[in-house]
Design a protein around this motif. Sequence first.
Motif, mmCIF file in Angstrom:
data_model
loop_
_atom_site.group_PDB
_atom_site.id
_atom_site.type_symbol
_atom_site.label_atom_id
_atom_site.label_comp_id
_atom_site.label_asym_id
_atom_site.label_seq_id
_atom_site.Cartn_x
_atom_site.Cartn_y
_atom_site.Cartn_z
ATOM 1 N N ALA A 77 6.267 -3.878 -10.497
ATOM 2 C CA ALA A 77 5.712 -5.234 -10.531
ATOM 3 C C ALA A 77 6.834 -6.261 -10.654
ATOM 4 C CB ALA A 77 4.722 -5.372 -11.687
ATOM 5 N N ASP A 78 7.808 -6.010 -11.508
ATOM 6 C CA ASP A 78 8.917 -6.943 -11.677
ATOM 7 C C ASP A 78 9.788 -7.022 -10.428
ATOM 8 O OD1 ASP A 78 8.129 -7.639 -14.181
ATOM 9 O OD2 ASP A 78 9.963 -7.005 -15.196
ATOM 10 N N VAL A 79 10.097 -5.878 -9.850
ATOM 11 C CA VAL A 79 10.946 -5.865 -8.657
ATOM 12 C C VAL A 79 10.309 -6.669 -7.526
ATOM 13 C CG1 VAL A 79 11.837 -4.381 -6.807
ATOM 14 C CG2 VAL A 79 12.154 -3.711 -9.195
ATOM 15 N N PHE A 80 8.983 -6.575 -7.422
ATOM 16 C CA PHE A 80 8.292 -7.262 -6.327
ATOM 17 C C PHE A 80 7.765 -8.636 -6.725
ATOM 18 C CE2 PHE A 80 8.446 -2.949 -4.800
ATOM 19 C CZ PHE A 80 8.673 -3.114 -3.443
ATOM 20 N N GLY A 81 8.104 -9.102 -7.919
ATOM 21 C CA GLY A 81 7.672 -10.416 -8.338
ATOM 22 C C GLY A 81 6.170 -10.553 -8.403
ATOM 23 N N ALA A 82 5.501 -9.505 -8.873
ATOM 24 C CA ALA A 82 4.041 -9.453 -8.895
ATOM 25 C C ALA A 82 3.516 -9.376 -10.325
ATOM 26 C CB ALA A 82 3.559 -8.231 -8.110
ATOM 27 N N GLU A 83 2.239 -9.678 -10.502
ATOM 28 C CA GLU A 83 1.625 -9.564 -11.816
ATOM 29 C C GLU A 83 1.454 -8.111 -12.232
ATOM 30 O OE1 GLU A 83 -1.194 -13.589 -11.416
ATOM 31 O OE2 GLU A 83 -2.105 -11.628 -11.830
ATOM 32 N N ALA A 84 1.187 -7.255 -11.266
ATOM 33 C CA ALA A 84 0.913 -5.850 -11.572
ATOM 34 C C ALA A 84 1.246 -4.992 -10.366
ATOM 35 C CB ALA A 84 -0.555 -5.666 -11.964
ATOM 36 N N ALA A 85 1.354 -3.696 -10.616
ATOM 37 C CA ALA A 85 1.589 -2.753 -9.524
ATOM 38 C C ALA A 85 1.039 -1.396 -9.926
ATOM 39 C CB ALA A 85 3.074 -2.638 -9.194
ATOM 40 N N ILE A 86 0.725 -0.601 -8.936
ATOM 41 C CA ILE A 86 0.346 0.800 -9.158
ATOM 42 C C ILE A 86 1.158 1.637 -8.173
ATOM 43 C CG2 ILE A 86 -1.672 0.589 -7.636
ATOM 44 C CD1 ILE A 86 -3.013 2.707 -9.471
ATOM 45 N N VAL A 87 1.853 2.649 -8.696
ATOM 46 C CA VAL A 87 2.758 3.482 -7.906
ATOM 47 C C VAL A 87 2.369 4.930 -8.146
ATOM 48 C CG1 VAL A 87 5.167 3.955 -7.366
ATOM 49 C CG2 VAL A 87 4.545 1.777 -8.427
ATOM 50 N N ARG A 88 1.947 5.625 -7.105
ATOM 51 C CA ARG A 88 1.431 6.976 -7.312
ATOM 52 C C ARG A 88 1.821 7.927 -6.180
ATOM 53 N NH1 ARG A 88 0.699 4.653 -11.239
ATOM 54 N NH2 ARG A 88 -1.118 4.529 -12.623
ATOM 55 N N PRO A 89 2.137 9.182 -6.527
ATOM 56 C CA PRO A 89 2.359 10.192 -5.492
ATOM 57 C C PRO A 89 1.068 10.623 -4.816
ATOM 58 C CG PRO A 89 2.431 11.211 -7.661
ATOM 59 C CD PRO A 89 2.330 9.737 -7.892
ATOM 60 N N HIS A 90 -0.080 10.257 -5.418
ATOM 61 C CA HIS A 90 -1.375 10.674 -4.880
ATOM 62 C C HIS A 90 -1.776 9.876 -3.639
ATOM 63 C CE1 HIS A 90 -1.227 10.804 -9.363
ATOM 64 N NE2 HIS A 90 -1.439 12.093 -9.130
ATOM 65 N N LEU A 91 -1.101 8.761 -3.388
ATOM 66 C CA LEU A 91 -1.331 7.996 -2.164
ATOM 67 C C LEU A 91 -0.535 8.685 -1.056
ATOM 68 C CD1 LEU A 91 -1.010 4.498 -3.828
ATOM 69 C CD2 LEU A 91 -3.092 5.403 -2.768
ATOM 70 N N VAL A 92 -1.245 9.268 -0.097
ATOM 71 C CA VAL A 92 -0.607 10.250 0.785
ATOM 72 C C VAL A 92 0.169 9.632 1.952
ATOM 73 C CG1 VAL A 92 -2.357 11.950 0.195
ATOM 74 C CG2 VAL A 92 -2.669 10.564 2.252
ATOM 75 N N SER A 93 -0.033 8.344 2.216
ATOM 76 C CA SER A 93 0.643 7.706 3.341
ATOM 77 C C SER A 93 0.494 6.202 3.216
ATOM 78 C CB SER A 93 0.031 8.158 4.673
ATOM 79 O OG SER A 93 -1.304 7.675 4.784
ATOM 80 N N GLY A 94 1.205 5.487 4.084
ATOM 81 C CA GLY A 94 1.028 4.044 4.120
ATOM 82 C C GLY A 94 -0.389 3.660 4.495
#
Length: 422
Positions: A77-94
């Motif tokens: 979230a900080d790197v992208f200048g956003a309020e929040a982020a979710i980062v997961r290996p369970h998301l299988v593709s773009g």
Amino acid sequence: MQDNIQSDFERQWEQWADAAENLVEPRFRLIDRIVEKNQVKVIQAFQKHRVSDFHFAASTGYGYNDTGREVLDLVYADVFGAEAAIVRPHLVSGTHTISAALFGCLRHGDELLFVTGRPYDTLHKVIGKPGDGLGSLADWGVQTKIVPLLADGSVDWDGITAVVSDRTKVFAIQRSRGYDWRPSFTVGEIGEMVSRLKTLKPESIVFVDNCYGEFTEEREPTEVGVDLIAGSLIKNPGGGLAASGGYIAGKQRLVELAAYRMTAPGIGGEVGAMLGTTRSIFQGLFLAPLLVGQAVKGSVFAASVFANLGFETHPRWDDPRTDLIQAIRFAGAEPLIHFVQSIQKAAAVDAHVMPEPWDMPGYEHPVIMAAGTFIQGGSLELSADAPVREPYIAYMQGGLTYAHVKFAVKQALKEFRTRGYL
């Protein structure tokens, strides 16, 4: 005789490469400055959230109290200048990640409007058709409108204004060119789009498919007013180390809604075992600015060499860069196929494999793909692909090292010389 031909090519290659590198040197210096600024941004985010060795521990089962996962979201979230982020290996593709973001935001009766023309081929099934039974957006009662770009690749504001309705809820922007011979959109241009779209529909959501764009500029779309972005970890932000996954960043509520779609309502991002992937995702993010810079340098070099030899390239070597993709136009299907095959031959992994065009799921034409990568489908690693259709354009992207891209360009030109294309 063969040795003489080889020696002649080697001498010619040295001349081409030296000329190209001398020409692009100022552009390389600019890329280095972008790398440095993004590297500092990432390090400062790590420091702010006190990333430590224990954050790399694996979690299992529900993944309750996985502080590594929680801190990873905060860092992104900080790197992208956003309020929040979710980062997961369970998301299988773009495509999966973008789908989760769009389904999270949209409801029955809403309208999705793509303002940058047809989206990437794999999203067509996500958009779907009414009653298709696939669980597509259309199947769930979401209407999609697409406003083509103008002939010069710019946004058709008259066309957008004409089709915006009371139902329009999400404006979608594809930052990268996809399989189109058009400029990719810079972060500055996206910021201008946001201003105009919010004037048209102040309560709307502006979504950006950020694939291939991360760390190519000093800012990200969420830093210029975009409400939600999504991307793949096996592209830029994974730094060549993330084995799978995706990220969604933006406004807190929208990220929450996307997380509910990713898992289930009421669960969202509160659970999810990281299964030992946290270290590689953190480390990949740390390396990403540098490796993206290496890939961009490779694209600039390739554009210069091929343009000097009479090929059309897009972007040109001296054009602003906002993604990894280098498009090169060929005279027909055969040189297109041989170019992609040459990229495969230059790989460290599976160099012995010969790619052929095939009917790939999610694509409307036969596609040939070169991907000698350590991570299957890893587009920050050097790869090339092309739909085998007119106007015969190959799309090369990635390269964990500049030297690898340079070697691949050399192999392609050697193949072209052998086959009489040069």
